[in-house]
Design a protein around this motif. Structure first.
Motif, PDB file in Angstrom:
ATOM      1  N   GLU A  10       5.399   7.475   7.547  1.00  0.00           N
ATOM      2  CA  GLU A  10       6.068   8.774   7.778  1.00  0.00           C
ATOM      3  C   GLU A  10       5.658   9.802   6.729  1.00  0.00           C
ATOM      4  OE1 GLU A  10       7.699   6.003   7.211  1.00  0.00           O
ATOM      5  OE2 GLU A  10       8.353   6.263   5.133  1.00  0.00           O
ATOM      6  N   ASN A  11       5.038   9.337   5.634  1.00  0.00           N
ATOM      7  CA  ASN A  11       4.562  10.310   4.639  1.00  0.00           C
ATOM      8  C   ASN A  11       3.080  10.591   4.791  1.00  0.00           C
ATOM      9  OD1 ASN A  11       6.872  11.023   3.184  1.00  0.00           O
ATOM     10  ND2 ASN A  11       6.888   9.035   2.161  1.00  0.00           N
ATOM     11  N   ASP A  12       2.416   9.829   5.672  1.00  0.00           N
ATOM     12  CA  ASP A  12       0.965  10.010   5.836  1.00  0.00           C
ATOM     13  C   ASP A  12       0.742  10.843   7.098  1.00  0.00           C
ATOM     14  OD1 ASP A  12      -1.933   7.778   6.092  1.00  0.00           O
ATOM     15  OD2 ASP A  12      -1.708   9.859   5.441  1.00  0.00           O
ATOM     16  N   THR A  13       1.134  12.126   6.990  1.00  0.00           N
ATOM     17  CA  THR A  13       1.226  12.917   8.243  1.00  0.00           C
ATOM     18  C   THR A  13       0.165  14.003   8.344  1.00  0.00           C
ATOM     19  OG1 THR A  13       2.702  14.384   7.049  1.00  0.00           O
ATOM     20  CG2 THR A  13       3.735  12.614   8.354  1.00  0.00           C
ATOM     21  N   PHE A  14      -0.843  13.982   7.480  1.00  0.00           N
ATOM     22  CA  PHE A  14      -1.853  15.054   7.557  1.00  0.00           C
ATOM     23  C   PHE A  14      -2.566  14.967   8.910  1.00  0.00           C
ATOM     24  CE2 PHE A  14      -4.072  18.082   4.782  1.00  0.00           C
ATOM     25  CZ  PHE A  14      -5.183  18.388   5.563  1.00  0.00           C
ATOM     26  N   PRO A  60      -5.699  14.185   2.857  1.00  0.00           N
ATOM     27  CA  PRO A  60      -4.457  13.493   3.276  1.00  0.00           C
ATOM     28  C   PRO A  60      -3.775  12.756   2.123  1.00  0.00           C
ATOM     29  CG  PRO A  60      -6.190  13.150   4.892  1.00  0.00           C
ATOM     30  CD  PRO A  60      -6.832  13.832   3.706  1.00  0.00           C
ATOM     31  N   GLN A  61      -4.549  12.191   1.220  1.00  0.00           N
ATOM     32  CA  GLN A  61      -3.978  11.464   0.082  1.00  0.00           C
ATOM     33  C   GLN A  61      -3.284  12.451  -0.875  1.00  0.00           C
ATOM     34  OE1 GLN A  61      -4.061   7.826  -0.954  1.00  0.00           O
ATOM     35  NE2 GLN A  61      -2.377   8.952  -1.904  1.00  0.00           N
ATOM     36  N   LYS A 111       3.772  15.453  -1.086  1.00  0.00           N
ATOM     37  CA  LYS A 111       4.960  15.341  -0.246  1.00  0.00           C
ATOM     38  C   LYS A 111       5.980  14.386  -0.879  1.00  0.00           C
ATOM     39  CE  LYS A 111       6.021  14.602   4.660  1.00  0.00           C
ATOM     40  NZ  LYS A 111       5.605  13.828   5.846  1.00  0.00           N
ATOM     41  N   THR A 112       5.474  13.225  -1.363  1.00  0.00           N
ATOM     42  CA  THR A 112       6.414  12.255  -1.982  1.00  0.00           C
ATOM     43  C   THR A 112       6.782  12.712  -3.397  1.00  0.00           C
ATOM     44  OG1 THR A 112       4.541  10.998  -2.809  1.00  0.00           O
ATOM     45  CG2 THR A 112       5.457  10.321  -0.686  1.00  0.00           C
ATOM     46  N   CYS A 115       0.855  -1.205   0.000  1.00  0.00           N
ATOM     47  CA  CYS A 115       0.000   0.000   0.000  1.00  0.00           C
ATOM     48  C   CYS A 115       0.887   1.251   0.000  1.00  0.00           C
ATOM     49  CB  CYS A 115      -0.940   0.006   1.188  1.00  0.00           C
ATOM     50  SG  CYS A 115      -0.124  -0.263   2.747  1.00  0.00           S
ATOM     51  N   ALA A 116       2.047   1.109  -0.638  1.00  0.00           N
ATOM     52  CA  ALA A 116       2.959   2.273  -0.734  1.00  0.00           C
ATOM     53  C   ALA A 116       2.256   3.384  -1.504  1.00  0.00           C
ATOM     54  CB  ALA A 116       4.219   1.841  -1.458  1.00  0.00           C
ATOM     55  N   GLY A 117       2.411   4.590  -0.990  1.00  0.00           N
ATOM     56  CA  GLY A 117       1.851   5.738  -1.701  1.00  0.00           C
ATOM     57  C   GLY A 117       0.386   5.978  -1.411  1.00  0.00           C
ATOM     58  N   ILE A 118      -0.213   5.067  -0.576  1.00  0.00           N
ATOM     59  CA  ILE A 118      -1.632   5.237  -0.262  1.00  0.00           C
ATOM     60  C   ILE A 118      -1.738   5.844   1.137  1.00  0.00           C
ATOM     61  CG2 ILE A 118      -3.829   4.059   0.085  1.00  0.00           C
ATOM     62  CD1 ILE A 118      -2.854   4.037  -2.800  1.00  0.00           C
ATOM     63  N   SER A 119      -2.623   6.837   1.281  1.00  0.00           N
ATOM     64  CA  SER A 119      -2.801   7.454   2.591  1.00  0.00           C
ATOM     65  C   SER A 119      -3.826   6.653   3.392  1.00  0.00           C
ATOM     66  CB  SER A 119      -3.305   8.898   2.421  1.00  0.00           C
ATOM     67  OG  SER A 119      -3.870   9.345   3.639  1.00  0.00           O
ATOM     68  N   GLY A 120      -3.360   6.012   4.435  1.00  0.00           N
ATOM     69  CA  GLY A 120      -4.278   5.249   5.285  1.00  0.00           C
ATOM     70  C   GLY A 120      -5.297   6.166   5.946  1.00  0.00           C
ATOM     71  N   LYS A 121      -4.871   7.397   6.218  1.00  0.00           N
ATOM     72  CA  LYS A 121      -5.787   8.341   6.885  1.00  0.00           C
ATOM     73  C   LYS A 121      -6.991   8.648   6.005  1.00  0.00           C
ATOM     74  CE  LYS A 121      -2.428  10.361   9.992  1.00  0.00           C
ATOM     75  NZ  LYS A 121      -1.791  11.579  10.514  1.00  0.00           N
ATOM     76  N   SER A 122      -6.745   8.850   4.726  1.00  0.00           N
ATOM     77  CA  SER A 122      -7.881   9.105   3.826  1.00  0.00           C
ATOM     78  C   SER A 122      -8.823   7.914   3.812  1.00  0.00           C
ATOM     79  CB  SER A 122      -7.377   9.370   2.407  1.00  0.00           C
ATOM     80  OG  SER A 122      -7.049  10.726   2.233  1.00  0.00           O
ATOM     81  N   GLN A 123      -8.268   6.711   3.835  1.00  0.00           N
ATOM     82  CA  GLN A 123      -9.132   5.518   3.786  1.00  0.00           C
ATOM     83  C   GLN A 123      -9.932   5.373   5.076  1.00  0.00           C
ATOM     84  OE1 GLN A 123      -9.580   4.228   0.895  1.00  0.00           O
ATOM     85  NE2 GLN A 123      -7.975   5.613   0.194  1.00  0.00           N
ATOM     86  N   ILE A 124      -9.341   5.769   6.181  1.00  0.00           N
ATOM     87  CA  ILE A 124     -10.090   5.765   7.451  1.00  0.00           C
ATOM     88  C   ILE A 124     -11.246   6.764   7.368  1.00  0.00           C
ATOM     89  CG2 ILE A 124      -9.962   6.493   9.867  1.00  0.00           C
ATOM     90  CD1 ILE A 124      -7.178   5.270   9.987  1.00  0.00           C
TER      91      ILE A 124
END
Lengths: 211, 10
Positions: free
Chosen positions: A89-93, A133-134, A140-141, A29-38
């Motif tokens: 570390e990139n999913d920091t919103f 967040p996504q 960011k990346t 799930c590289a590059g995917i924002s877990g926060k957006s999915q939550i």
């Protein structure tokens, strides 16, 4: 029901399937924002509380169940099954920057103060900012996998098609849902710069990389 | 349509 809404729902479904395919096939799930999915799982949970109490149609019920399943399976895959590939570390919103204003607004501006109605309003407002967040992670990346850009394209397209659906319904049945329309416009505007990059880069076979 | 009760969209 009209063609814009059906195409919108199918575009939404396709987006969710593309994401599931990307994670499942690449086992990552590289590059995917877990926060957006939550946030998306929260949107569907708070919006579909009337799943069993308010029957609209078979289509409506089936799609709600499928959307809820896709959302929770995606969150499960990100935070459990493929958690080693999740670049946290990139999913920091900061989600509180989204949740606090959305909760406040859903109490200030809604159609009625019943619990299901306030939660429905919360889900509409939340959905319009859930992708941030996504998009923030990609900025960011500086790049995104091509299938991730297809996911984002169909996800953005679905609400744009809903805008056409609301215009159609206003013309034909004098239906006007102000909360949904205003939130849908805001939501679609957030995708505009991504749409520009998608059309000018991804559709020309290049990889999406931000300057 | 009275929106405050049933929302028929996904």
């Amino acid at each position: 029901m009209n063609v814009f809404r059906i195409l919108g729902d199918l575009s939404h479904l396709l987006a969710m399937f593309l994401l599931l395919v990307k994670i499942w096939r690449s086992k990552s799930c590289a590059g995917i924002s877990g926060k957006s999915q939550i946030l998306f799982a929260l949107v569907f949970t708070t919006r579909y509380l009337d799943l069993f109490s308010n029957f609209i149609s078979i289509y409506n019920t089936v799609m709600k169940v499928v959307f809820l399943l896709c959302a929770y399976v995606t969150v499960y895959m990100i935070y459990w099954k493929f958690r080693k590939t999740f670049d946290i570390e990139n999913d920091t919103f900061r989600l509180e920057f989204l949740l606090v204003p959305v909760i406040g607004l859903s109490f200030l501006v809604n159609y009625s103060y019943t619990p299901t109605e306030v939660l429905w309003t919360f889900s509409i407002y939340l959905e319009s900012v859930a992708i941030l967040p996504q998009l923030f992670m990609i900025s960011k990346t500086g790049e995104a996998e091509t299938i991730t850009t297809h996911y984002l394209f169909f996800l953005g397209l679905y609400r744009a098609l809903y805008l056409a659906n609301w215009i159609w319904r206003y013309q034909t049945e004098n239906f006007y849902d102000q909360i949904s329309v205003v939130s849908g416009v805001v939501q679609t505007i957030f995708y505009c710069d991504f749409f520009y990059l998608y059309v000018t880069k991804v559709l020309k076979g290049k990889k999406l990389s931000l300057p | 349509a009275d929106l405050s009760t049933s929302h028929d969209e996904l």
